[in-house]
Design a protein around this motif. Structure first.
Motif, PDB file in Angstrom:
ATOM      1  N   HIS A  65       0.826  -1.209   0.000  1.00 21.32           N
ATOM      2  CA  HIS A  65       0.000   0.000   0.000  1.00 21.32           C
ATOM      3  C   HIS A  65       0.860   1.259   0.000  1.00 21.32           C
ATOM      4  O   HIS A  65       0.497   2.265  -0.633  1.00 21.32           O
ATOM      5  CB  HIS A  65      -0.976  -0.006   1.186  1.00 21.32           C
ATOM      6  N   TRP A  67       2.069   1.633  -3.577  1.00 20.92           N
ATOM      7  CA  TRP A  67       0.910   2.060  -4.379  1.00 20.92           C
ATOM      8  C   TRP A  67       0.624   3.550  -4.154  1.00 20.92           C
ATOM      9  O   TRP A  67       0.408   4.298  -5.103  1.00 20.92           O
ATOM     10  CB  TRP A  67      -0.333   1.272  -3.962  1.00 20.92           C
ATOM     11  N   TYR A  84      -4.716   5.311  -7.132  1.00 23.39           N
ATOM     12  CA  TYR A  84      -4.587   4.284  -6.089  1.00 23.39           C
ATOM     13  C   TYR A  84      -5.870   3.443  -5.996  1.00 23.39           C
ATOM     14  O   TYR A  84      -5.821   2.217  -5.975  1.00 23.39           O
ATOM     15  CB  TYR A  84      -4.297   5.007  -4.766  1.00 23.39           C
TER      16      TYR A  84
END
Ligand code: SF4
Ligand code: SF4
Length: 481
Positions: free
Chosen positions: A167, A170, A216
């Motif tokens: 994450h 990302w 995202y």
């Protein structure tokens, strides 16, 4: 009563209604199942990665390219100027934007008629960013089976670490994408200095965050949902298809009946087709569909299933092409690849191509021959027409001269259209680069040079420092005696 209705009445069974039955709640929506696309290699995957590299090198690299003293490509909305390398476009040049939109739309029609959702499968930002985000996911969490195993298991320190890393990458990637996007509208070098001093403007901050989180969300979570439910192109693409459009197709005649078998087994003796029912074509599909069920609107034409199926065919020693790009007519008539391609370039395609070529050529010629300055002639409303010395008639105008080049320029004015018409004000003016200047202009006509009334005249504006000449028409008023 109508005879047909009588018959209907006879055959419809009357179902007794159970008044005490508990009402049953039926959900009209299937729960969303997460798709774990398996990574794949092959010729179409290579093409997709080539497109990812080409489009992203252009997107991320272009704002950093300099052209003279400025950014090469910059859409400066604040001063309403678009810089595209040597070209400076103003709101008055809206026609070129229209031309570019028509060219994009026609190209999309053309590519769709030739090879279906070629744009979706190879160049659409949703596909490109999903591909990049999937690559990051594979890097941090492993391939399909490892991800599925980990997602199904309990939270461990390792799982938490891997997910956090994914994450974070990302998010950074999304924010960099948002930063680059805004860099097309605000000089990117200025933005870099603003980031270091934490001095970002409110609009820049909003758009970097908005675009960053949209990337995202769309590429990390929404993925195939965008193609299936949000993209309007997926809905109307079928009207551009015909029986000679290339689409990813499963050769059911060759593949069925499907079934597992040993590598050495003879499929004819087992009464089996070429499909070994390995389900790999479903596992690699980014939209999670089974191409063996025929053409479906969810198919983005990426060719991943064709690539993986070719690998399977190689392994079992069967000819490739059980899943391939082909056309409906080619499958029905069993055409060779050569025959198929000959039909792909059909009259409709040639018409689309010709129209596209004409519009591209017209836009390029118009851009190349465009005069690098613009002039607006406005009659001075305060002074309609007046008699000056020696009975001459004088009209006053206001000229707005816009220098569309990036160097200072001088312009010379002259007038024509009536015998003896002369310019009595300044005939030369300097205008700084990419600026506009308004200049008054006095024009006189000798006594009895023309009868009373309104007469058309021409104002000629010539650039002294670069090639270009404009002739603007206006009216000259002579008072009636
Ligand atoms: S990859 Fe090929 S062989 Fe395997 S299930 Fe799909 S069509 Fe059949
Ligand atoms: S069916 Fe094949 S071509 Fe269509 S989206 Fe899935 S993998 Fe791509």
């Amino acid at each position: 009563m109508n005879a047909e209705l009588k018959d209907v009445k006879k055959v419809i069974p009357i179902t007794p209604v159970a008044s005490e039955a508990e009402p049953e709640l039926v959900s009209l929506y299937a729960a969303h199942e997460k798709i774990y696309p398996r990574s794949v290699t092959g010729v179409f995957t290579n093409w997709r990665w080539i497109m990812v590299w080409v489009t992203q090198i252009i997107f991320y690299g272009l704002p950093w390219v300099e052209w003279g003293q400025r950014q090469a490509v910059l859409f400066d909305l604040e001063v309403r100027r678009f810089y595209i390398f040597g070209l400076v476009l103003y709101p008055q040049d809206f026609i070129y934007l229209t031309g570019m939109l028509i060219i994009s739309a026609l190209s999309l029609f053309l590519f769709t008629a030739v090879a279906g959702r070629l744009w979706c499968g190879y160049a659409c930002p949703q596909t490109v960013y999903t591909e990049i985000f999937l690559w990051i996911e594979k890097l941090t969490e492993g391939d399909r089976s490892a991800r599925m195993r980990r997602d199904g298991g309990a939270m461990t320190a390792e799982k938490f670490g891997r997910k956090t890393a994914k994450h974070l990458i990302w998010l950074l990637f999304g924010l960099w994408t948002g930063f680059t996007f805004v860099g097309y509208f605000t000089p990117i070098q200025t933005m870099v200095s603003q980031v270091s001093t934490l001095d970002f403007g409110p609009w820049e901050t909003f758009w970097v965050l908005f675009y960053g989180f949209a990337t995202y969300g769309n590429a990390g979570f929404m993925r195939e949902q965008v193609c299936k439910h949000m993209c309007p192109y997926a809905r109307f693409q079928s009207v551009m298809f015909d029986k000679d459009t290339l689409i990813v197709t499963y050769d059911a005649e060759r593949g069925e009946p499907r079934g597992a078998r040993s590598k050495k087994a003879d499929p004819t003796k087992l009464n089996l087709g070429a499909c070994v029912d390995c389900s790999l074509c479903v596992q690699v599909c980014p939209t999670g569909i089974d191409i063996r069920n025929g053409l479906q609107y969810e198919c983005i034409g990426c060719g991943a299933c064709a690539d993986v199926c070719d690998t399977v065919m190689d392994k079992v020693g069967y000819p490739r092409g059980l899943v391939k790009y082909s056309t409906e007519n080619a499958m029905t008539n069993k055409w060779t690849q050569k025959q198929t391609l000959r039909h792909v370039f059909r009259p409709r395609i040639l018409v689309y191509t010709s129209i596209l070529m004409v519009i591209v050529l017209a836009t390029l010629v118009s851009l190349a021959t465009r005069t690098p300055f613009k002039v607006d002639v406005v009659r001075d409303r305060g002074v309609m027409a007046r008699i000056v010395e020696a009975g001459k008639t004088e009209n006053v105008y206001r000229l707005q001269v816009m220098n569309a080049t990036e160097t200072d320029q001088r312009y010379r004015f002259s007038v024509a259209g009536l015998p003896g018409l002369v310019l009595t004000s300044e005939d030369t003016v300097s205008v700084r680069s990419t600026e506009a200047r308004t200049v008054p202009m006095r024009v006189q006509l000798p006594f009895e040079g023309a009868p009373g009334g309104s007469h058309e005249i021409q104002i000629v504006i010539e650039s002294l420092d670069s090639p270009g000449k404009l002739v603007e028409k206006t009216t000259f008023l002579v008072p009636k005696q």
